[in-house]
Scaffold this motif. Structure first.
Motif, PDB file in Angstrom:
ATOM      1  N   GLU A  32      26.097   5.230 -26.787  1.00 38.83           N
ATOM      2  CA  GLU A  32      25.094   5.546 -25.766  1.00 38.83           C
ATOM      3  C   GLU A  32      25.367   4.785 -24.473  1.00 38.83           C
ATOM      4  OE1 GLU A  32      22.092   7.307 -23.822  1.00 38.83           O
ATOM      5  OE2 GLU A  32      22.884   7.895 -25.770  1.00 38.83           O
ATOM      6  N   ARG A  77      23.648  17.921 -17.423  1.00 40.58           N
ATOM      7  CA  ARG A  77      24.022  17.069 -18.564  1.00 40.58           C
ATOM      8  C   ARG A  77      22.938  16.025 -18.828  1.00 40.58           C
ATOM      9  NH1 ARG A  77      26.908  12.314 -19.395  1.00 40.58           N
ATOM     10  NH2 ARG A  77      28.117  12.291 -21.307  1.00 40.58           N
ATOM     11  N   LEU A  79      19.778  16.326 -18.061  1.00 41.19           N
ATOM     12  CA  LEU A  79      18.617  17.057 -18.591  1.00 41.19           C
ATOM     13  C   LEU A  79      18.798  17.300 -20.084  1.00 41.19           C
ATOM     14  CD1 LEU A  79      15.948  18.497 -18.019  1.00 41.19           C
ATOM     15  CD2 LEU A  79      17.273  20.553 -17.478  1.00 41.19           C
ATOM     16  N   TRP A  80      20.004  17.689 -20.487  1.00 40.14           N
ATOM     17  CA  TRP A  80      20.286  17.914 -21.900  1.00 40.14           C
ATOM     18  C   TRP A  80      20.158  16.602 -22.687  1.00 40.14           C
ATOM     19  CZ3 TRP A  80      20.552  21.892 -25.034  1.00 40.14           C
ATOM     20  CH2 TRP A  80      21.141  21.731 -26.289  1.00 40.14           C
ATOM     21  N   ALA A  81      20.666  15.509 -22.129  1.00 42.00           N
ATOM     22  CA  ALA A  81      20.606  14.208 -22.798  1.00 42.00           C
ATOM     23  C   ALA A  81      19.183  13.659 -22.848  1.00 42.00           C
ATOM     24  CB  ALA A  81      21.524  13.215 -22.093  1.00 42.00           C
ATOM     25  N   ALA A  82      18.304  14.109 -21.964  1.00 41.40           N
ATOM     26  CA  ALA A  82      16.921  13.622 -21.932  1.00 41.40           C
ATOM     27  C   ALA A  82      16.163  13.995 -23.201  1.00 41.40           C
ATOM     28  CB  ALA A  82      16.197  14.151 -20.701  1.00 41.40           C
ATOM     29  N   ARG A  83      16.697  14.910 -23.975  1.00 43.08           N
ATOM     30  CA  ARG A  83      16.053  15.254 -25.242  1.00 43.08           C
ATOM     31  C   ARG A  83      16.024  14.057 -26.175  1.00 43.08           C
ATOM     32  NH1 ARG A  83      19.080  18.446 -28.364  1.00 43.08           N
ATOM     33  NH2 ARG A  83      20.917  17.654 -27.340  1.00 43.08           N
ATOM     34  N   SER A  84      17.038  13.187 -26.084  1.00 39.77           N
ATOM     35  CA  SER A  84      17.135  12.046 -26.989  1.00 39.77           C
ATOM     36  C   SER A  84      16.548  10.758 -26.415  1.00 39.77           C
ATOM     37  CB  SER A  84      18.594  11.816 -27.374  1.00 39.77           C
ATOM     38  OG  SER A  84      19.343  11.457 -26.241  1.00 39.77           O
ATOM     39  N   ARG A  86      14.108   9.233 -22.794  1.00 37.99           N
ATOM     40  CA  ARG A  86      13.553   9.485 -21.463  1.00 37.99           C
ATOM     41  C   ARG A  86      14.286   8.742 -20.346  1.00 37.99           C
ATOM     42  NH1 ARG A  86       9.413   5.794 -19.627  1.00 37.99           N
ATOM     43  NH2 ARG A  86       9.404   4.003 -21.003  1.00 37.99           N
ATOM     44  N   HIS A  88      17.186   9.019 -19.565  1.00 40.09           N
ATOM     45  CA  HIS A  88      18.097   9.965 -18.918  1.00 40.09           C
ATOM     46  C   HIS A  88      17.414  10.716 -17.777  1.00 40.09           C
ATOM     47  CE1 HIS A  88      21.372   9.407 -21.741  1.00 40.09           C
ATOM     48  NE2 HIS A  88      20.490   9.449 -22.720  1.00 40.09           N
ATOM     49  N   LEU A  89      16.098  10.689 -17.744  1.00 39.51           N
ATOM     50  CA  LEU A  89      15.382  11.363 -16.658  1.00 39.51           C
ATOM     51  C   LEU A  89      15.680  10.704 -15.315  1.00 39.51           C
ATOM     52  CD1 LEU A  89      11.968  12.126 -18.392  1.00 39.51           C
ATOM     53  CD2 LEU A  89      13.837  13.712 -17.893  1.00 39.51           C
TER      54      LEU A  89
END
Length: 192
Positions: A32, A77, A79-84, A86, A88-89
């Motif tokens: 990460e 990318r 936005l996609w990583a923000a699933r795991s 916050r 990443h926001l």
């Protein structure tokens, strides 16, 4: 970037040094951290390139749309990583700010000084990054927490009895890196 050449060169140096440190952080053993450091290195070098004073180098007309595509892709990318997570926001907001600045620069005639952005959007981004800089700066302040027995609890390897943390994995250095990029983003947005 608009503004005096001396401040532009200082921003170039700050962002390039931050990008270089983030490249070194990509050697971390933690997946990460490597991923986050890669995005931050892209941001640092992109900001450094964008901050080069226009009096010294004027990028070709295709460069600004290219910046928008690169940082738009990085934003998707994030936005996609923000699933795991916050955190990443913040990368998403940074990438969106870079796309915004690239589009403004692409649309400004010969990089006219000041007032070329959308005032409301620029203001929202300024508020976000000012808050981010203040919060990150406060998180860098050393605080000794007193545990029930009265002993101060540290954050180093001696505190948890674990293995020593490599210099590239130290969270305070990563925060300082993000703080410097946040300050640079504020400076760049102020010239919009």
């Amino acid at each position: 970037m608009h503004g005096p050449a001396s401040s532009g060169w200082l921003l170039v140096a700050l962002c390039a040094a931050t990008g270089a440190y983030c490249l070194l952080r990509m050697r971390s053993g933690v997946e990460e951290q490597r991923r986050a450091a890669g995005g931050e290195a892209l941001m640092g070098f992109g900001m450094a390139a964008m901050a080069v004073p226009a009096a010294v180098f004027t990028p070709p007309s295709w460069a600004w749309p290219a910046y928008a595509v690169v940082f738009g892709t990085a934003g998707l990318r994030a936005l996609w990583a923000a699933r795991s997570g916050r955190h990443h926001l913040h990368h998403l907001v940074g990438d969106a700010a870079m796309v915004y600045m690239a589009l403004v620069m692409a649309g400004s005639p010969a990089h006219a000084h000041g007032g070329s952005g959308v005032p409301l959007l620029t203001g929202v981004l300024l508020l976000y990054f000012a808050g981010y800089v203040l919060l990150t700066g406060v998180r860098l302040l050393p605080v000794a927490v007193v545990a029930g027995g009265g002993a101060a609890v540290g954050t180093g390897p001696e505190a948890g009895g674990g293995a020593a943390v490599g210099w590239g994995d130290r969270p305070e250095l990563a925060r300082a890196c993000r703080l410097s990029m946040g300050i640079a983003m504020l400076a760049m947005l102020l010239t919009m």
